[in-house]
Motif scaffolding. Structure first.
Motif, PDB file in Angstrom:
ATOM      1  N   UNK A  68     -39.545 -36.737 -17.095  1.00 49.85           N
ATOM      2  CA  UNK A  68     -40.550 -37.780 -17.302  1.00 49.85           C
ATOM      3  C   UNK A  68     -41.749 -37.532 -17.715  1.00 49.85           C
ATOM      4  N   UNK A  69     -42.087 -36.162 -17.513  1.00 50.32           N
ATOM      5  CA  UNK A  69     -43.432 -35.862 -17.967  1.00 50.32           C
ATOM      6  C   UNK A  69     -43.356 -35.437 -19.419  1.00 50.32           C
ATOM      7  N   UNK A  70     -42.152 -35.003 -19.824  1.00 50.37           N
ATOM      8  CA  UNK A  70     -41.817 -34.687 -21.248  1.00 50.37           C
ATOM      9  C   UNK A  70     -41.984 -35.631 -21.991  1.00 50.37           C
ATOM     10  N   UNK A  71     -41.262 -36.997 -21.437  1.00 51.44           N
ATOM     11  CA  UNK A  71     -41.159 -38.208 -22.248  1.00 51.44           C
ATOM     12  C   UNK A  71     -42.535 -38.609 -22.519  1.00 51.44           C
ATOM     13  N   UNK A  72     -43.356 -38.791 -21.464  1.00 42.99           N
ATOM     14  CA  UNK A  72     -44.802 -39.331 -21.783  1.00 42.99           C
ATOM     15  C   UNK A  72     -45.384 -38.364 -22.636  1.00 42.99           C
ATOM     16  N   UNK A  73     -45.282 -36.952 -22.647  1.00 42.83           N
ATOM     17  CA  UNK A  73     -46.240 -36.170 -23.497  1.00 42.83           C
ATOM     18  C   UNK A  73     -45.605 -36.548 -24.965  1.00 42.83           C
ATOM     19  N   UNK A  74     -44.203 -36.686 -25.089  1.00 44.50           N
ATOM     20  CA  UNK A  74     -43.869 -36.786 -26.321  1.00 44.50           C
ATOM     21  C   UNK A  74     -44.346 -38.056 -27.087  1.00 44.50           C
ATOM     22  N   UNK A  75     -44.505 -39.197 -25.985  1.00 44.09           N
ATOM     23  CA  UNK A  75     -44.612 -40.481 -26.741  1.00 44.09           C
ATOM     24  C   UNK A  75     -46.183 -40.427 -26.966  1.00 44.09           C
ATOM     25  N   UNK A  76     -47.105 -39.667 -26.213  1.00 41.80           N
ATOM     26  CA  UNK A  76     -48.546 -39.711 -26.439  1.00 41.80           C
ATOM     27  C   UNK A  76     -48.925 -38.781 -27.442  1.00 41.80           C
ATOM     28  N   UNK A  77     -48.330 -37.486 -27.500  1.00 42.72           N
ATOM     29  CA  UNK A  77     -48.740 -36.228 -28.021  1.00 42.72           C
ATOM     30  C   UNK A  77     -47.989 -36.252 -29.355  1.00 42.72           C
TER      31      UNK A  77
END
Lengths: 219, 221
Positions: A68-77
């Protein structure tokens, strides 16, 4: 307490579309993660040291991060880094593929390593070249061992696609939670959501069990 | 691109409380799911015959339903059914336990079944009761063999607590997401969160591996 289960049937089209997206997301992720996983595994096993170390670092990193952190990271970064306006679907696919590639790489590496060195030596003693021995003796056995593991990764992935709902990919979980928010039929929609996942996931879990029994390798 | 990591230091307490919640939730759900999983596995292995299909159905269902759905259902739907509202932390603890206990049960079953049945028969032939044989002969060997699987399950537990952010448990993932949104510095905040998760997870996986290597001989038979 009164429950109105008709709300599930009324929204069958949206739920069906969400289910299709979930399945497509699973298929697309695996289609990317299997070849990429093989490449990373081979880099780890046979490449020039620094490259192999890089491949190892990638695998360890993504196996030790919550998806889920990777998903957020991909979304923002990702948009900031690439300058591209990626759709949530592509972003979610990228995050899932990064994660599953790492797991597949580890699976392939372990599969190749699990075949005793003696087999390679024996094949070469019989006059095969190294590539022949790998292709004819080691890989067929390794693949048989890997298949059940890949299948269980598939089931995990199928469930994990629900996590991309947090960046508004319109897959099953997101769609069901949207309908819940619009209709306030919380219990009905969430139960339907669990039921749909169960109906799709249960046979897959059973198939994995069957494969694990079927593809047992004894040297 | 300029990075400004002062956003981390200036919100150290906010993020720190998230780290503490992540750790507490991980340890708590680790303990409860271990206990529940053991009971479920023993029921499946030695319980009444009619119980077995029920237990198998539960285990396979948990393998089929995403943990996100279990958590969301526990937090939003269960209170409607029971009339009891739970704070997010306890809903997460309950949901994670229900989910993870199934995996624990599978590990325990595999461990117990890996001990050859001849050992059980030999123990019974020597005059032990079945319960004694399980406790003294089968379990000590099986427990050692379960260790690596428990190690990876513990790291899965820590990673799964991040999903509790969806039901507003203020653990590290949730706090990072909030801070990233408020500060408009997602790169710095999420990179910090990644680092913290790595620091938490690496010792777990490595530590269990090392420990297992030291005790592995005890599980051989």
């Amino acid at each position: 307490m009164t429950f109105d289960w008709s709300v599930v049937w009324q929204h069958r089209d949206a739920l069906a579309a969400g289910t299709v997206t979930t399945i497509l997301l699973t298929v697309a992720t695996m289609a990317i993660a299997v070849p990429c996983g093989i490449v990373v595994a081979i880099l780890r096993l046979y490449a020039w040291r620094p490259i192999a170390a890089l491949a190892t670092a990638y695998v360890e990193l993504f196996r030790n991060l919550p998806l889920i952190l990777v998903v957020y990271w991909a979304f923002y970064v990702l948009p900031i880094m690439t300058g591209l306006g990626l759709s949530p679907l592509v972003t979610g696919l990228a995050a899932l593929a990064l994660n599953v590639t790492a797991y597949n790489a580890e699976t392939f590496r372990a599969g190749i390593n699990s075949i005793r060195r003696g087999q390679l030596d024996a094949a070469m003693a019989l006059g095969m070249s190294r590539t022949q021995a790998l292709r004819r003796v080691v890989l067929p056995q390794a693949l048989r061992r890997i298949l059940p593991v890949l299948a269980s990764t598939w089931v995990s992935l199928f469930k994990d696609t629900s996590l991309v709902s947090v960046i508004a990919v319109t897959e099953l979980a997101y769609v069901a939670m949207q309908i819940r928010a619009q209709t306030f039929r919380v219990l009905e929609m969430l139960t339907a959501l669990a039921a749909i996942y169960w109906l799709l996931g249960y046979p897959q879990a059973k198939l994995v069990d069957w494969m694990q029994r079927r593809f047992v390798v004894t040297e | 691109m300029d990075f400004d990591f002062t956003v981390i230091t200036s919100h150290a307490r906010f993020l720190g409380s998230g780290i503490v919640t992540t750790l507490v939730l991980s340890v708590a759900s680790g303990i409860t799911s271990l206990a529940a999983g053991f009971v479920i596995a023993l029921l499946r292995l030695y319980g009444a015959r009619w119980l077995r299909p029920v237990v198998v159905l539960y285990i396979d269902s948990m393998r089929a339903i995403p943990v996100l759905v279990v958590l969301v259902w526990t937090f939003f739907a269960l209170p409607i059914l029971t009339g009891l509202t739970m704070p997010p932390f306890f809903a997460a603890l309950l949901g994670l336990t229900v989910h993870l206990a199934a995996y624990v049960a599978e590990i325990v079953r595999a461990g117990v079944e890996s001990v050859r049945p001849g050992q059980m028969r030999a123990a019974v032939a020597l005059g032990m009761s079945r319960a004694q044989a399980v406790r003294r002969i089968v379990m000590p060997q099986a427990l050692v063999r379960m260790l690596p699987a428990f190690g990876s399950l513990l790291s899965i537990t820590i990673k799964d607590t991040a999903i509790a952010s969806v039901i507003a448990v203020t653990e590290l993932m949730r706090q990072s997401e909030t801070l990233a949104g408020q500060s408009f510095q997602p790169i710095e905040v999420f990179s910090f969160a990644m680092l913290v998760y790595l620091v938490m997870l690496f010792p777990v996986t490595r530590g269990v591996d090392l420990f297992y290597r030291r005790v592995a001989h005890l599980g051989r038979s």
